[in-house]
Design a protein around this motif. Structure first.
Motif, PDB file in Angstrom:
ATOM      1  N   TYR A  77       0.848  -1.197   0.000  1.00 16.73           N
ATOM      2  CA  TYR A  77       0.000   0.000   0.000  1.00 16.73           C
ATOM      3  C   TYR A  77       0.879   1.240   0.000  1.00 16.73           C
ATOM      4  O   TYR A  77       1.914   1.270   0.646  1.00 16.73           O
ATOM      5  CB  TYR A  77      -0.901   0.028   1.245  1.00 16.73           C
ATOM      6  CG  TYR A  77      -1.803  -1.168   1.336  1.00 16.73           C
ATOM      7  CD1 TYR A  77      -2.910  -1.286   0.502  1.00 16.73           C
ATOM      8  CD2 TYR A  77      -1.542  -2.199   2.232  1.00 16.73           C
ATOM      9  CE1 TYR A  77      -3.738  -2.402   0.575  1.00 16.73           C
ATOM     10  CE2 TYR A  77      -2.358  -3.310   2.318  1.00 16.73           C
ATOM     11  CZ  TYR A  77      -3.456  -3.404   1.488  1.00 16.73           C
ATOM     12  OH  TYR A  77      -4.266  -4.489   1.554  1.00 16.73           O
ATOM     13  N   PRO A  78       0.467   2.288  -0.697  1.00 18.35           N
ATOM     14  CA  PRO A  78       1.270   3.519  -0.692  1.00 18.35           C
ATOM     15  C   PRO A  78       1.290   4.139   0.708  1.00 18.35           C
ATOM     16  O   PRO A  78       0.253   4.397   1.293  1.00 18.35           O
ATOM     17  CB  PRO A  78       0.552   4.428  -1.689  1.00 18.35           C
ATOM     18  CG  PRO A  78      -0.757   3.788  -1.984  1.00 18.35           C
ATOM     19  CD  PRO A  78      -0.730   2.385  -1.508  1.00 18.35           C
ATOM     20  N   MET A  79       2.498   4.301   1.230  1.00 23.08           N
ATOM     21  CA  MET A  79       2.682   4.874   2.568  1.00 23.08           C
ATOM     22  C   MET A  79       3.922   5.749   2.547  1.00 23.08           C
ATOM     23  O   MET A  79       4.716   5.699   1.615  1.00 23.08           O
ATOM     24  CB  MET A  79       2.855   3.773   3.606  1.00 23.08           C
ATOM     25  CG  MET A  79       1.784   2.720   3.626  1.00 23.08           C
ATOM     26  SD  MET A  79       1.764   1.932   5.202  1.00 23.08           S
ATOM     27  CE  MET A  79       0.198   2.448   5.819  1.00 23.08           C
ATOM     28  N   ASN A  80       4.091   6.522   3.611  1.00 24.15           N
ATOM     29  CA  ASN A  80       5.278   7.370   3.737  1.00 24.15           C
ATOM     30  C   ASN A  80       6.504   6.579   4.177  1.00 24.15           C
ATOM     31  O   ASN A  80       7.622   7.056   4.069  1.00 24.15           O
ATOM     32  CB  ASN A  80       5.011   8.513   4.720  1.00 24.15           C
ATOM     33  CG  ASN A  80       4.010   9.504   4.174  1.00 24.15           C
ATOM     34  OD1 ASN A  80       3.840   9.622   2.965  1.00 24.15           O
ATOM     35  ND2 ASN A  80       3.329  10.206   5.063  1.00 24.15           N
ATOM     36  N   GLU A  81       6.303   5.391   4.717  1.00 25.02           N
ATOM     37  CA  GLU A  81       7.412   4.558   5.191  1.00 25.02           C
ATOM     38  C   GLU A  81       8.010   3.755   4.043  1.00 25.02           C
ATOM     39  O   GLU A  81       7.334   3.417   3.082  1.00 25.02           O
ATOM     40  CB  GLU A  81       6.905   3.574   6.253  1.00 25.02           C
ATOM     41  CG  GLU A  81       6.504   4.204   7.553  1.00 25.02           C
ATOM     42  CD  GLU A  81       7.667   4.474   8.474  1.00 25.02           C
ATOM     43  OE1 GLU A  81       8.750   3.899   8.300  1.00 25.02           O
ATOM     44  OE2 GLU A  81       7.478   5.313   9.376  1.00 25.02           O
ATOM     45  N   ARG A  82       9.292   3.424   4.195  1.00 26.33           N
ATOM     46  CA  ARG A  82       9.935   2.505   3.256  1.00 26.33           C
ATOM     47  C   ARG A  82       9.875   1.104   3.848  1.00 26.33           C
ATOM     48  O   ARG A  82       9.995   0.940   5.068  1.00 26.33           O
ATOM     49  CB  ARG A  82      11.397   2.893   3.046  1.00 26.33           C
ATOM     50  CG  ARG A  82      11.554   4.213   2.330  1.00 26.33           C
ATOM     51  CD  ARG A  82      12.960   4.491   1.914  1.00 26.33           C
ATOM     52  NE  ARG A  82      13.931   4.281   2.987  1.00 26.33           N
ATOM     53  CZ  ARG A  82      15.226   4.416   2.834  1.00 26.33           C
ATOM     54  NH1 ARG A  82      15.718   4.763   1.674  1.00 26.33           N
ATOM     55  NH2 ARG A  82      16.043   4.211   3.842  1.00 26.33           N
ATOM     56  N   PRO A  83       9.706   0.087   3.027  1.00 25.28           N
ATOM     57  CA  PRO A  83       9.699  -1.279   3.561  1.00 25.28           C
ATOM     58  C   PRO A  83      11.092  -1.642   4.072  1.00 25.28           C
ATOM     59  O   PRO A  83      12.090  -1.354   3.417  1.00 25.28           O
ATOM     60  CB  PRO A  83       9.308  -2.138   2.371  1.00 25.28           C
ATOM     61  CG  PRO A  83       9.425  -1.283   1.170  1.00 25.28           C
ATOM     62  CD  PRO A  83       9.469   0.134   1.606  1.00 25.28           C
ATOM     63  N   GLY A  84      11.147  -2.229   5.241  1.00 29.04           N
ATOM     64  CA  GLY A  84      12.427  -2.604   5.827  1.00 29.04           C
ATOM     65  C   GLY A  84      12.313  -2.766   7.313  1.00 29.04           C
ATOM     66  O   GLY A  84      11.261  -3.128   7.837  1.00 29.04           O
ATOM     67  N   ALA A  85      13.397  -2.466   8.021  1.00 27.30           N
ATOM     68  CA  ALA A  85      13.429  -2.652   9.474  1.00 27.30           C
ATOM     69  C   ALA A  85      14.397  -1.670  10.111  1.00 27.30           C
ATOM     70  O   ALA A  85      15.362  -1.238   9.490  1.00 27.30           O
ATOM     71  CB  ALA A  85      13.836  -4.075   9.808  1.00 27.30           C
ATOM     72  N   ASN A  86      14.118  -1.348  11.354  1.00 27.68           N
ATOM     73  CA  ASN A  86      15.060  -0.583  12.176  1.00 27.68           C
ATOM     74  C   ASN A  86      15.992  -1.594  12.832  1.00 27.68           C
ATOM     75  O   ASN A  86      15.637  -2.756  13.022  1.00 27.68           O
ATOM     76  CB  ASN A  86      14.312   0.218  13.240  1.00 27.68           C
ATOM     77  CG  ASN A  86      13.352   1.205  12.614  1.00 27.68           C
ATOM     78  OD1 ASN A  86      13.675   1.862  11.637  1.00 27.68           O
ATOM     79  ND2 ASN A  86      12.152   1.282  13.148  1.00 27.68           N
ATOM     80  N   ILE A  87      17.178  -1.135  13.188  1.00 27.86           N
ATOM     81  CA  ILE A  87      18.139  -2.065  13.778  1.00 27.86           C
ATOM     82  C   ILE A  87      18.748  -1.449  15.032  1.00 27.86           C
ATOM     83  O   ILE A  87      19.068  -0.263  15.063  1.00 27.86           O
ATOM     84  CB  ILE A  87      19.212  -2.473  12.748  1.00 27.86           C
ATOM     85  CG1 ILE A  87      20.001  -3.670  13.232  1.00 27.86           C
ATOM     86  CG2 ILE A  87      20.116  -1.347  12.388  1.00 27.86           C
ATOM     87  CD1 ILE A  87      20.667  -4.441  12.133  1.00 27.86           C
ATOM     88  N   ASN A  88      18.847  -2.276  16.072  1.00 26.67           N
ATOM     89  CA  ASN A  88      19.470  -1.880  17.331  1.00 26.67           C
ATOM     90  C   ASN A  88      20.557  -2.894  17.667  1.00 26.67           C
ATOM     91  O   ASN A  88      20.385  -4.091  17.437  1.00 26.67           O
ATOM     92  CB  ASN A  88      18.458  -1.846  18.480  1.00 26.67           C
ATOM     93  CG  ASN A  88      17.355  -0.838  18.258  1.00 26.67           C
ATOM     94  OD1 ASN A  88      17.566   0.200  17.658  1.00 26.67           O
ATOM     95  ND2 ASN A  88      16.171  -1.152  18.733  1.00 26.67           N
ATOM     96  N   VAL A  89      21.643  -2.401  18.245  1.00 25.49           N
ATOM     97  CA  VAL A  89      22.738  -3.259  18.684  1.00 25.49           C
ATOM     98  C   VAL A  89      22.884  -3.055  20.188  1.00 25.49           C
ATOM     99  O   VAL A  89      22.965  -1.917  20.656  1.00 25.49           O
ATOM    100  CB  VAL A  89      24.063  -2.897  17.962  1.00 25.49           C
ATOM    101  CG1 VAL A  89      25.207  -3.734  18.485  1.00 25.49           C
ATOM    102  CG2 VAL A  89      23.913  -3.039  16.452  1.00 25.49           C
TER     103      VAL A  89
END
Length: 169
Positions: A77-89
């Motif tokens: 669906y058209p959204m302002n977000e990009r498909p993917g993930a945030n990453i934490n270490v």
């Protein structure tokens, strides 16, 4: 047929990279979690591991992929977000640090990660006077399928920096 999301593809690549290090006996994986939050439809996947020679579990490293609902459905669906993930270490130190060593660890992590991550530090004291220190690095930019090759660098950096931190402890 199931069409995996970008998050699912990133998760599989990430898991393979970390398990390769485990198979090469450079690290020992100690925990694997895959969460789905049904309240907000977000996903979290993390792997915790330690240096193969760290018998006392002084330093536990964890890398975490997180995707919110918008990131998960952005492909469909058209959204302002990009498909993917945030990453934490995460670097979890399970021994008492004196003030100087605590500052050295914090300074080392800031110096090595400041361009790409925000550093958060949490100190926990338990009833038996045991102390743990959590150094959490939150990446500024999300990982997408366009830059998934960075996952290998992130895992490698985490292991190398963890090995260096272990020598400080």
């Amino acid at each position: 047929m199931f069409d995996p999301t970008a998050y699912e593809n990133l998760k599989v690549i990430f898991e393979g990279i970390v398990y390769d290090y485990d198979l090469n006996e450079e690290i020992t994986i100690i925990e694997r979690n895959d969460y789905i939050n049904l309240a907000d439809m977000s996903r979290t996947y993390n792997l915790s591991f330690m240096n193969k020679n760290d018998r006392n579990k002084l330093l536990i490293m964890k890398i975490e992929l997180k995707a919110n609902f918008q990131q998960l459905v952005a492909e469909w669906y058209p959204m302002n977000e990009r498909p993917g993930a945030n990453i934490n270490v995460h670097f979890n130190v399970n021994t008492k640090l004196d003030e100087v060593l605590e500052k050295r660890v914090s300074k080392f992590l800031k110096k090595n990660y400041e361009k790409m991550y925000n550093l958060e530090q949490i100190t926990n004291v338990y009833q038996d006077q045991k102390m743990t220190y959590q150094f959490i690095l939150k990446r500024h930019e999300e990982i997408t399928e366009n830059n998934m090759e960075e996952l290998h660098d992130i895992v490698n950096e985490t292991i190398n920096n963890g090995n260096y931190l272990l020598t400080m402890l």
